[in-house]
Scaffold this motif. Structure first.
Motif, mmCIF file in Angstrom:
data_model
loop_
_atom_site.group_PDB
_atom_site.id
_atom_site.type_symbol
_atom_site.label_atom_id
_atom_site.label_comp_id
_atom_site.label_asym_id
_atom_site.label_seq_id
_atom_site.Cartn_x
_atom_site.Cartn_y
_atom_site.Cartn_z
ATOM 1 N N ASP A 1 5.839 4.701 5.314
ATOM 2 C CA ASP A 1 6.689 3.769 6.066
ATOM 3 C C ASP A 1 6.789 2.408 5.357
ATOM 4 O O ASP A 1 7.424 1.479 5.866
ATOM 5 N N HIS A 2 6.152 2.280 4.199
ATOM 6 C CA HIS A 2 6.241 1.061 3.388
ATOM 7 C C HIS A 2 6.903 1.321 2.032
ATOM 8 O O HIS A 2 7.232 0.378 1.321
ATOM 9 N N ASP B 1 -0.085 -3.925 6.256
ATOM 10 C CA ASP B 1 -0.779 -3.524 7.487
ATOM 11 C C ASP B 1 -2.217 -4.047 7.546
ATOM 12 O O ASP B 1 -2.987 -3.625 8.421
ATOM 13 N N HIS C 1 0.841 -1.203 0.000
ATOM 14 C CA HIS C 1 0.000 0.000 0.000
ATOM 15 C C HIS C 1 0.873 1.248 0.000
ATOM 16 O O HIS C 1 2.092 1.155 0.025
ATOM 17 N N HIS D 1 -7.612 -0.673 5.330
ATOM 18 C CA HIS D 1 -6.561 0.190 5.889
ATOM 19 C C HIS D 1 -6.279 1.327 4.898
ATOM 20 O O HIS D 1 -6.163 2.483 5.290
ATOM 21 N N HIS E 1 1.415 3.890 2.053
ATOM 22 C CA HIS E 1 1.968 4.637 3.192
ATOM 23 C C HIS E 1 3.504 4.720 3.131
ATOM 24 O O HIS E 1 4.172 3.760 2.769
HETATM 25 ZN ZN LIG Z 1 -0.110 1.530 6.533
#
Ligand SMILES: [Zn+2]
Length: 233
Positions: A56-57, A125, A52, A108, A54
């Protein structure tokens, strides 16, 4: 074949599948831990799978693309600016000589996906040990249905979530199910692992069936109630 956890940022894991023909990295939120991991290792082709959008990914992609020319990136529609190949639920992606199934995992985020490869699930997540991602979309039905798909997987499916949230998740699970011996036992185990500085993952679908409150929720309404409680726990 070997699967490694590369710790990144505060509590992320970048999972790496090491195959004869190359390496697959899932959700590289940071480049430097991956590059450190690769130091001194045999050079192989690398592929990235994104679950996804985000940061932090995905935050490590730029640095990895610079350091690893030819890096190929697969991801869902919502990471289209970063992808070489866009994937969606139902796709079967061929990487090196392996087939990886893509599962739609919205809730999410809007267009999140998970990757299933030979009994190993990488949900980003969408699923944690004893937890699931916050429903940022507000579409609780989508997240509930995502978990229903995971619940249909065989018990021995190993699950590799992107965060080390197990201890706080199990504390929350215990508050909802104070009489569950399975949750007590999992909490004790995770506490020991964390005290020794060990990771608590992977988990398995069978284990989640017994200890994940979002798997144990008996219907959508209960799922929504649990998820909202967790947001302020
Ligand atoms: Zn996430």
């Amino acid at each position: 074949m070997e699967i490694y956890a590369i710790p990144a940022l505060g509590d992320n894991y970048i999972w790496s599948i090491d195959l004869d023909q190359g390496r697959i990295f899932i959700d590289p939120g940071q480049a430097s831990p991956v590059l450190d991991f690769l130091k001194g290792q045999e050079a192989k082709e690398s592929v990235v799978l994104l679950t996804h959008h985000h940061l932090d990914h995905t935050g490590g992609l730029e640095g990895l693309k610079e350091a690893l020319p030819g890096l190929r990136v697969y991801g869902p529609w919502e990471t289209r600016d970063l992808n070489d190949t866009c994937v969606k639920g139902g796709d079967l992606v061929r990487i090196f000589d392996q087939e990886i199934a893509v599962l739609a995992s919205p809730g999410h985020t809007e267009a999140g996906v998970s990757y299933l490869w030979q009994g190993h699930l990488f949900p980003g997540d969408a699923l944690f040990k004893a937890g699931c991602g916050r429903v940022f979309t507000g579409d609780y039905r989508a997240q509930y249905d995502t978990l229903e798909v995971f619940k249909d997987l065989p018990d021995d499916t190993l699950v590799y979530p992107a965060h080390e949230y197990s201890l706080e998740n199990l504390r929350f699970a215990k508050s909802l199910f104070p009489g569950s011996l399975d949750i007590d036992q999992a909490l004790e185990e995770v506490r020991d692992q964390r005290q020794e500085g060990k990771k608590t993952l992977p988990t398995s679908i069978g284990e989640e069936r017994k200890t994940n409150p979002f798997f144990l929720a008996k219907d959508l309404d209960e799922f929504i109630a649990f998820r909202k409680k967790k947001d302020t726990f």
